[in-house]
Structures are given as structure tokens and as C-alpha cells.
Design an enzyme around this catalytic site. Sequence first.
Site, PDB file in Angstrom:
ATOM      1  N   ASP A 134       0.860  -1.180   0.000  1.00 63.82           N
ATOM      2  CA  ASP A 134       0.000   0.000   0.000  1.00 63.82           C
ATOM      3  C   ASP A 134       0.900   1.235   0.000  1.00 63.82           C
ATOM      4  OD1 ASP A 134      -2.438   1.583   0.413  1.00 63.82           O
ATOM      5  OD2 ASP A 134      -1.671   1.893   2.442  1.00 63.82           O
TER       6      ASP A 134
ATOM      7  N   ALA B 130       0.015   5.307   1.245  1.00 65.22           N
ATOM      8  CA  ALA B 130      -0.048   6.133   2.465  1.00 65.22           C
ATOM      9  C   ALA B 130      -0.231   5.269   3.708  1.00 65.22           C
ATOM     10  CB  ALA B 130      -1.183   7.140   2.358  1.00 65.22           C
TER      11      ALA B 130
ATOM     12  N   ALA C  68     -12.397  10.121  10.549  1.00 69.87           N
ATOM     13  CA  ALA C  68     -11.727  10.291   9.261  1.00 69.87           C
ATOM     14  C   ALA C  68     -10.888   9.071   8.895  1.00 69.87           C
ATOM     15  CB  ALA C  68     -10.847  11.537   9.291  1.00 69.87           C
TER      16      ALA C  68
ATOM     17  N   MET D 280     -10.344   4.039   6.243  1.00 71.37           N
ATOM     18  CA  MET D 280      -9.123   4.194   5.456  1.00 71.37           C
ATOM     19  C   MET D 280      -8.797   2.918   4.683  1.00 71.37           C
ATOM     20  SD  MET D 280      -7.364   6.987   5.130  1.00 71.37           S
ATOM     21  CE  MET D 280      -7.240   7.894   6.664  1.00 71.37           C
TER      22      MET D 280
ATOM     23  N   LYS E 279     -11.688   6.779  -2.308  1.00 70.77           N
ATOM     24  CA  LYS E 279     -12.013   7.972  -1.528  1.00 70.77           C
ATOM     25  C   LYS E 279     -13.485   8.369  -1.584  1.00 70.77           C
ATOM     26  CE  LYS E 279      -7.876   7.748  -0.329  1.00 70.77           C
ATOM     27  NZ  LYS E 279      -7.649   6.871   0.838  1.00 70.77           N
TER      28      LYS E 279
ATOM     29  N   HIS F 140     -15.083   6.136   0.858  1.00 69.20           N
ATOM     30  CA  HIS F 140     -14.663   6.601   2.178  1.00 69.20           C
ATOM     31  C   HIS F 140     -15.594   7.721   2.663  1.00 69.20           C
ATOM     32  CE1 HIS F 140     -11.024   7.341   4.959  1.00 69.20           C
ATOM     33  NE2 HIS F 140     -11.976   8.166   5.370  1.00 69.20           N
TER      34      HIS F 140
ATOM     35  N   ARG G 271     -10.431  -1.500  -3.026  1.00 69.58           N
ATOM     36  CA  ARG G 271     -10.457  -2.408  -1.883  1.00 69.58           C
ATOM     37  C   ARG G 271     -11.777  -2.307  -1.132  1.00 69.58           C
ATOM     38  NH1 ARG G 271      -4.526  -0.383  -0.949  1.00 69.58           N
ATOM     39  NH2 ARG G 271      -5.579   1.385  -0.041  1.00 69.58           N
TER      40      ARG G 271
ATOM     41  N   ASP H 247      -1.546  -1.145   5.768  1.00 70.48           N
ATOM     42  CA  ASP H 247      -1.729  -0.606   7.113  1.00 70.48           C
ATOM     43  C   ASP H 247      -3.189  -0.442   7.494  1.00 70.48           C
ATOM     44  OD1 ASP H 247      -2.347   2.727   6.988  1.00 70.48           O
ATOM     45  OD2 ASP H 247      -1.633   1.769   5.164  1.00 70.48           O
TER      46      ASP H 247
END
Length: 271
Positions: free
Chosen positions: A14, A16, A47, A51, A55, A58, A162, A188
Amino acid sequence: MTDSTDQIQLAIFDWAGTTIDFGSCAPAAAFRKVFAAHGVEASDHAARAPMGLNKREHLVRMLQTETIAQQWLAANGKAWTEDDVSRLYEEFIPYQLQAIEESSKLVPGLNEVVQHLRQHNIRIGGTTGYFKAAAEATAAAAREQGFVPDANICADDVPEGRPAPWMIYEVMKQLTIYPARCVVKIGDTVADIEAGHNAGCWTVGVCDSSSSTGLSYEDFQQQTAAEQQERIASTMRVFKDVGSHFTIGSLEELPVVIQKINQRMAQGERP
């Protein structure tokens, strides 16, 4: 490249929170700013909770939480709609690009880990929930610091981001590496681990730089050793709860984990 032996041939990272932007601070900051512009105070936890997803999804997940939905109703006089999601997404883009400029350092130890993997004939892939422009900006920042994966895919490149496995499969396709048991997915977020399982590959959750741990590198270093271990242990529990094959405190532990995977595959174990 294909190989009939049971060895890891491809490591897919991944971006970020895993390879760049320790703590995944760029997207978290951007999400909070775009909601603040509409009178909604999103917590750091809110927020970060979705993750790893693309986006737009999200944003939807955040809007679906009771706290944010109530704030949206109070601030805007009506419940959120799909049109609101589209507007938020368009407004989110410049916030995200600005945040990437401010949070674009590689995770410590990444280049050394990648060099070790390449010395063992392991190809390197990258996947991200970022949209195209953000993915390109992130890759450009990484390139200046010496990290260039052999293949790099973002959520805009596939039908669904994802936890669907399509980004992983696209990297495998571009590098002509199969079967999936010869691939390890390193990330992560919960979505990273779920995508790895859906693709049928090995999964590794990275804890110290994770969005779940939620601290920049500087803030993490200011914690006491006990505080650091407490945060890492909490993130490890998150990954183990979703079935991550391995969890590591930091990225430097990855080469040892890959050795363990190879040993387990040599004994007939499959992900």
C-alpha cells in the site's frame, strides 16, 4: 515471470501509511477539512475508520456514521444525498493533493527493505485507494526519494477498489506473476488485509506507521517506549481480528516474515 516453486515472487505494498506518509496523515487531514467546510466537525477517528477504501466510498462511510449524519443534517438543513457525495468528492480532491505535498516522506527503512527483496528476486508492486491525480503525485514524491515499484495501480484503474482484489490482480497481470500464493500484500488498513484475502495471497499488517495507530512519525517518536508498544499492540489486534496472516511492528521486519512464509509454503501451507 512465473515460477513453479513455492516462494514469494511479488510484494505488493500500500502507499499512504505503509510506504509513504507515516501515520497516513495526508488523507485524514483532507477528509476533516472537506467536512469542516460544510459545518461538520469530523474526529480524527471518524476520518481514519474507513481508510483504505477508494475515496468516494470513504466519504460515504463517513456520512453513514450517526454523529456525522446528525451534524450534516443540523448544518445543512437536510440529510445528505448522492449529489452531496459527488460535491464533497470534487471538493476533496484539492485538499488531498495539498495534503500529499505536506506529507510525502517515505516510511523509514522502506528503501532498505525493498533493496533486500529485490536482491532475493522479489518484484515490487504498489496499490492505493487514491484517485489518479493523487496516486501520481504520491508516486512522484516517492520517486524523488528512490522508491519506484515495478507496477503501480490506483483505485481509478480498476472496476472497484479495496476490499475487492482487482488492484492486486492487475499488478499480478502486469508483472505476469501467479499463482496468488506467491504474492504477499502489505498494508496498514483493514481494507488492505481484506483485499489480500479476497485475492488469495498472503497478508501482512504494518502497525507503527498505520492509519489505525494514527500518529505522524514525529509524534510517534515523542511517545514513550511503553506508549508506542501499547499503540502497536492495539493495531495488531485490529489486524488479527480480520485474519491477517502476519502483523509486524514496523516495515523493517518484513524480510524475516517473507522467510517464514517461504518456509511454511515449503511445508505445503497455503494462504
